[in-house]
Design an enzyme around this catalytic site. Sequence first.
Site, PDB file in Angstrom:
ATOM      1  N   ARG A  70       0.842  -1.191   0.000  1.00  0.00           N
ATOM      2  CA  ARG A  70       0.000   0.000   0.000  1.00  0.00           C
ATOM      3  C   ARG A  70       0.882   1.248   0.000  1.00  0.00           C
ATOM      4  NH1 ARG A  70      -1.786   0.650   4.384  1.00  0.00           N
ATOM      5  NH2 ARG A  70      -1.139  -1.262   5.417  1.00  0.00           N
ATOM      6  N   TYR A 198      -1.930  -3.321  -6.759  1.00  0.00           N
ATOM      7  CA  TYR A 198      -1.631  -4.051  -5.523  1.00  0.00           C
ATOM      8  C   TYR A 198      -2.856  -4.134  -4.608  1.00  0.00           C
ATOM      9  CZ  TYR A 198      -0.418  -5.147  -0.815  1.00  0.00           C
ATOM     10  OH  TYR A 198      -0.453  -5.732   0.422  1.00  0.00           O
ATOM     11  N   GLY A 199      -3.037  -5.264  -3.973  1.00  0.00           N
ATOM     12  CA  GLY A 199      -4.110  -5.576  -3.010  1.00  0.00           C
ATOM     13  C   GLY A 199      -4.852  -4.396  -2.417  1.00  0.00           C
ATOM     14  N   LYS A 207      -9.659  -2.339   2.229  1.00  0.00           N
ATOM     15  CA  LYS A 207      -9.319  -1.214   3.096  1.00  0.00           C
ATOM     16  C   LYS A 207     -10.119   0.040   2.736  1.00  0.00           C
ATOM     17  CE  LYS A 207      -6.885  -3.785   5.508  1.00  0.00           C
ATOM     18  NZ  LYS A 207      -5.530  -4.228   5.507  1.00  0.00           N
ATOM     19  N   HIS A 227      -9.850  -2.590  11.992  1.00  0.00           N
ATOM     20  CA  HIS A 227      -8.803  -3.451  11.419  1.00  0.00           C
ATOM     21  C   HIS A 227      -8.543  -4.591  12.408  1.00  0.00           C
ATOM     22  CE1 HIS A 227      -4.463  -3.591   9.570  1.00  0.00           C
ATOM     23  NE2 HIS A 227      -5.265  -4.425   8.963  1.00  0.00           N
ATOM     24  N   SER A 249      -0.717  -3.777  10.235  1.00  0.00           N
ATOM     25  CA  SER A 249      -0.466  -4.683   9.117  1.00  0.00           C
ATOM     26  C   SER A 249       0.769  -5.550   9.370  1.00  0.00           C
ATOM     27  CB  SER A 249      -0.264  -3.861   7.843  1.00  0.00           C
ATOM     28  OG  SER A 249      -1.419  -3.080   7.616  1.00  0.00           O
ATOM     29  N   CYS A 251       1.313  -7.835  11.561  1.00  0.00           N
ATOM     30  CA  CYS A 251       1.676  -8.007  12.976  1.00  0.00           C
ATOM     31  C   CYS A 251       0.935  -9.167  13.623  1.00  0.00           C
ATOM     32  CB  CYS A 251       1.435  -6.726  13.750  1.00  0.00           C
ATOM     33  SG  CYS A 251       2.627  -5.436  13.334  1.00  0.00           S
ATOM     34  N   LYS A 253      -2.428 -10.800  12.799  1.00  0.00           N
ATOM     35  CA  LYS A 253      -3.877 -11.045  12.886  1.00  0.00           C
ATOM     36  C   LYS A 253      -4.252 -12.393  12.266  1.00  0.00           C
ATOM     37  CE  LYS A 253      -5.031  -7.189  10.842  1.00  0.00           C
ATOM     38  NZ  LYS A 253      -3.634  -6.735  10.727  1.00  0.00           N
ATOM     39  N   ASN A 255      -2.489 -14.989  11.790  1.00  0.00           N
ATOM     40  CA  ASN A 255      -1.962 -16.077  12.609  1.00  0.00           C
ATOM     41  C   ASN A 255      -2.770 -16.290  13.879  1.00  0.00           C
ATOM     42  OD1 ASN A 255       0.803 -17.309  11.630  1.00  0.00           O
ATOM     43  ND2 ASN A 255       0.674 -15.205  10.911  1.00  0.00           N
ATOM     44  N   ASP A 278      -8.976  -9.916   9.272  1.00  0.00           N
ATOM     45  CA  ASP A 278      -8.447  -8.578   8.961  1.00  0.00           C
ATOM     46  C   ASP A 278      -9.397  -7.437   9.300  1.00  0.00           C
ATOM     47  OD1 ASP A 278      -6.153  -7.156   7.843  1.00  0.00           O
ATOM     48  OD2 ASP A 278      -7.452  -6.608   6.178  1.00  0.00           O
ATOM     49  N   ASN A 374       6.305  -8.725   1.338  1.00  0.00           N
ATOM     50  CA  ASN A 374       4.854  -8.517   1.412  1.00  0.00           C
ATOM     51  C   ASN A 374       4.116  -9.356   0.356  1.00  0.00           C
ATOM     52  OD1 ASN A 374       2.495  -7.273   2.535  1.00  0.00           O
ATOM     53  ND2 ASN A 374       2.434  -5.848   0.801  1.00  0.00           N
ATOM     54  N   ARG A 376       1.778 -12.310  -1.011  1.00  0.00           N
ATOM     55  CA  ARG A 376       0.524 -12.699  -0.349  1.00  0.00           C
ATOM     56  C   ARG A 376      -0.205 -13.816  -1.096  1.00  0.00           C
ATOM     57  NH1 ARG A 376      -1.657  -8.975   3.917  1.00  0.00           N
ATOM     58  NH2 ARG A 376       0.025  -7.494   4.219  1.00  0.00           N
TER      59      ARG A 376
HETATM   60  P1  GTP Z   1      -2.161  -7.860   7.401  1.00  0.00           P
HETATM   61  O1  GTP Z   1      -2.737  -8.874   6.474  1.00  0.00           O
HETATM   62  O2  GTP Z   1      -1.071  -7.053   6.761  1.00  0.00           O
HETATM   63  O3  GTP Z   1      -3.178  -6.967   8.031  1.00  0.00           O
HETATM   64  O4  GTP Z   1      -1.334  -8.645   8.523  1.00  0.00           O
HETATM   65  P2  GTP Z   1      -1.659  -9.605   9.763  1.00  0.00           P
HETATM   66  O5  GTP Z   1      -1.799  -8.766  10.991  1.00  0.00           O
HETATM   67  O6  GTP Z   1      -2.764 -10.541   9.449  1.00  0.00           O
HETATM   68  O7  GTP Z   1      -0.281 -10.389   9.928  1.00  0.00           O
HETATM   69  P3  GTP Z   1       0.084 -11.942   9.817  1.00  0.00           P
HETATM   70  O8  GTP Z   1      -0.709 -12.803  10.748  1.00  0.00           O
HETATM   71  O9  GTP Z   1       0.030 -12.309   8.389  1.00  0.00           O
HETATM   72  O10 GTP Z   1       1.591 -11.957  10.324  1.00  0.00           O
HETATM   73  C1  GTP Z   1       2.597 -11.231   9.710  1.00  0.00           C
HETATM   74  C2  GTP Z   1       3.962 -11.680  10.150  1.00  0.00           C
HETATM   75  O11 GTP Z   1       4.065 -11.741  11.565  1.00  0.00           O
HETATM   76  C3  GTP Z   1       4.319 -13.071   9.618  1.00  0.00           C
HETATM   77  O12 GTP Z   1       5.626 -13.042   9.122  1.00  0.00           O
HETATM   78  C4  GTP Z   1       4.219 -13.946  10.840  1.00  0.00           C
HETATM   79  O13 GTP Z   1       5.085 -15.042  10.759  1.00  0.00           O
HETATM   80  C5  GTP Z   1       4.575 -12.998  11.989  1.00  0.00           C
HETATM   81  N1  GTP Z   1       3.895 -13.383  13.256  1.00  0.00           N
HETATM   82  C6  GTP Z   1       2.575 -13.630  13.414  1.00  0.00           C
HETATM   83  N2  GTP Z   1       2.281 -13.994  14.690  1.00  0.00           N
HETATM   84  C7  GTP Z   1       3.444 -13.949  15.364  1.00  0.00           C
HETATM   85  C8  GTP Z   1       3.810 -14.221  16.730  1.00  0.00           C
HETATM   86  O14 GTP Z   1       2.983 -14.542  17.571  1.00  0.00           O
HETATM   87  N3  GTP Z   1       5.129 -14.060  17.049  1.00  0.00           N
HETATM   88  C9  GTP Z   1       6.069 -13.686  16.135  1.00  0.00           C
HETATM   89  N4  GTP Z   1       7.328 -13.557  16.539  1.00  0.00           N
HETATM   90  N5  GTP Z   1       5.767 -13.439  14.830  1.00  0.00           N
HETATM   91  C10 GTP Z   1       4.477 -13.561  14.453  1.00  0.00           C
HETATM   92  C1  SPV Z   2      -2.738  -4.693   5.292  1.00  0.00           C
HETATM   93  O1  SPV Z   2      -1.772  -4.093   4.757  1.00  0.00           O
HETATM   94  O2  SPV Z   2      -3.145  -4.404   6.433  1.00  0.00           O
HETATM   95  C2  SPV Z   2      -3.408  -5.796   4.573  1.00  0.00           C
HETATM   96  C3  SPV Z   2      -3.065  -6.025   3.180  1.00  0.00           C
HETATM   97  O3  SPV Z   2      -4.250  -6.461   5.148  1.00  0.00           O
HETATM   98  S1  SPV Z   2      -3.813  -4.849   2.132  1.00  0.00           S
HETATM   99  O4  SPV Z   2      -5.073  -5.413   1.646  1.00  0.00           O
HETATM  100  O5  SPV Z   2      -2.908  -4.639   1.024  1.00  0.00           O
HETATM  101  O6  SPV Z   2      -4.086  -3.623   2.835  1.00  0.00           O
HETATM  102 MN    MN Z   3      -4.711  -5.672   7.167  1.00  0.00          MN
END
Ligand code: GTP
Ligand code: SPV
Ligand code: MN
Length: 596
Positions: A70, A198-199, A207, A227, A249, A251, A253, A255, A278, A374, A376
């Site tokens: 983004r 891009y997404g 978003k 979010h 983003s 961080c 979610k 997972n 998300d 990034n 996906r």
């Molecule tokens: P967006 O889709 O961008 O909104 O992201 P998201 O918040 O869904 O993040 P996601 O769960 O995809 O995690 C992003 C990164 O953080 C990945 O590389 C994961 O491996 C890492 N990660 C997720 N959970 C943890 C955790 O509990 N500990 C650590 N150290 N890393 C984590």
């Molecule tokens: C984020 O960046 O928080 C995402 C991916 O979830 S995007 O749809 O590109 O915003």
């Molecule tokens: Mn997001």
Amino acid sequence: MIPNHPKLKAWVDEMARLCQPEQVVWIDGSRSEKERLEARALASGELIKLNPQLYPDSFYHRTDPNDVARTEHLTYICTQKKEDAGPTNNWMSPEEGYRRAGEIFRGSMKGRTMYVIPFSMGVVGSPFSKIGVQLTDSLYVALNMRIMTRVGSRVLDSLGQDGEFTKCLHGKADLDVNKRLILHFPQDNTIWSVGSGYGGNALLGKKCLSLRIASWLARQEGWFAEHMLIVGIEDKSGRTEYVCAAFPSACGKTNLAMLIPPDSLKAKGYKVWTVGDDIAWLRVGKDGRLWAMNPEAGFFGVAPGTNSKSNPNAMATVRKNTIFTNVVLSEDGRVWWEEGDGPAPEKAFDWRGRPWRPGMKDEKGQPVAGAHPNSRFTAPASQCPSISQHWEDPQGVPISAIIFGGRRERLAPLIYESFDWKHGVYVGATVASERTAAQVGKVGELRRDPMAMLPFCGYNMADYFSHWLSMGSRMAKAPKIFHVNWFRKDEKGKFLWPGFGDNLRVLEWALARCRGEGKARKTPIGYVPAADGLDLSGLALPAGAMDKLLDVRREEWEAELETQARFFEIFGSRLSPEIWAQHQGLKDRLNTAVPA
Ligand code: GTP
Ligand code: SPV
Ligand code: MN
């Protein structure tokens, strides 16, 4: 299947006159249409078919190398008054926005097809859903919208002859960063995005509509667009409690929403159910509780770091009907990414399409990543093994706890609990996080990101905080508010907490606290788990790690208060005095705290 909706038809005609596509194609959402679009995308090279034995009905796509995240600096809120966008958003007047983007859109679809995609955020026909119509000249976008939202004739049927919809115009134009604008016109219920494929810039239901436009509507209509992931925790008695969590983003979610309990907690009978990963739309129910629904139909998840150990549910979700973007593509039609499953393929192409092999180094001797950080996947939520049976309930699920979090090497403990709703709003408003690759900018730099909504709040954030404060008094039973940090590091820069599945230990404590149970220690910032508050059975943490994870250091928090104040000052008199009262309250508690 052109609809009997005069305003919609007139708008599509007007936009077609502006963009001048060779043809206009209405998306009906059928299976045969999907195959037609895929065939066209394969022929044009926009998609590459993956090995059908390994990845049935799945595709590979590369975005332009200058278009992989983004672009917040090119994202604007176009309100009549600048103050309504507030100091944290870029602002342009609607007149200037339409003029500048209009110049880029003009004639930009010559020789191309304009797809008309009626889509619903939320299940079709739910009173809480919102309808949009996206025009786009990108087949990749059209195919992604079919996964991420509910599209086609059934949406038009539900729109009727004069239903309200968000007007979403998207065009690739030249994919030139200097001619890229992502514009929101909340007063016209309109989004114009040009110059990116891009997404988050291009899938306008996500978003742009479900956060920026929806947050504007939510404030007027008395709800929240956030979010946030939504996850259900079922205990051995069969009771399921739901949690929403807002992290910036990339961080964690996705997972957390799909976590697998560690063995010792599995033995206690826990099951985890994914509702969303998300975005959450939250409303006060008739019972005075807060109810959350996921407006999306798919996941647009981060690939690197996702593997069968860290997130087996995500790996199972992407086994078919998935579009992979900017990962490694092997010569035999397989995908791979850093910290993914299995060894890297020997003969492959990186996210830019250049020949790539494992262990490759650049001229400085640094390893060359094959997948973009990034990169996906886009996959249907229904394919997730942990998907909740309630994920499409029109009224959503009742929320027991709201969790805010960020990526912070220091300062923020593993978890703390706010004292009450107002304090919890302050805790959300003071979220800060180290920047990730999900947006263009310097990775690792700490920035304030209130409620993980800094890039997504469609109006003045001072008003957003006031909205959060006022919603507290509208709930008979408001959720408790917590803050977590999975990313605290030791002196050597290693994560102190194992994270992922083990995060359930932290959620278990939070839910216990919501029931008036769970052992806690009171600190100036809120309650943290008592030394024996978390169930750590089966977890071999290094000696002293837990103390470091739960430590509240006065000097660090005093410095934090300063940076919080500098941030809050930018809102001037528009900021609720309650936020300053909470800031003062924390300062006072830190001053009177007995040194440890
Ligand atoms: P967006 O889709 O961008 O909104 O992201 P998201 O918040 O869904 O993040 P996601 O769960 O995809 O995690 C992003 C990164 O953080 C990945 O590389 C994961 O491996 C890492 N990660 C997720 N959970 C943890 C955790 O509990 N500990 C650590 N150290 N890393 C984590
Ligand atoms: C984020 O960046 O928080 C995402 C991916 O979830 S995007 O749809 O590109 O915003
Ligand atoms: Mn997001």
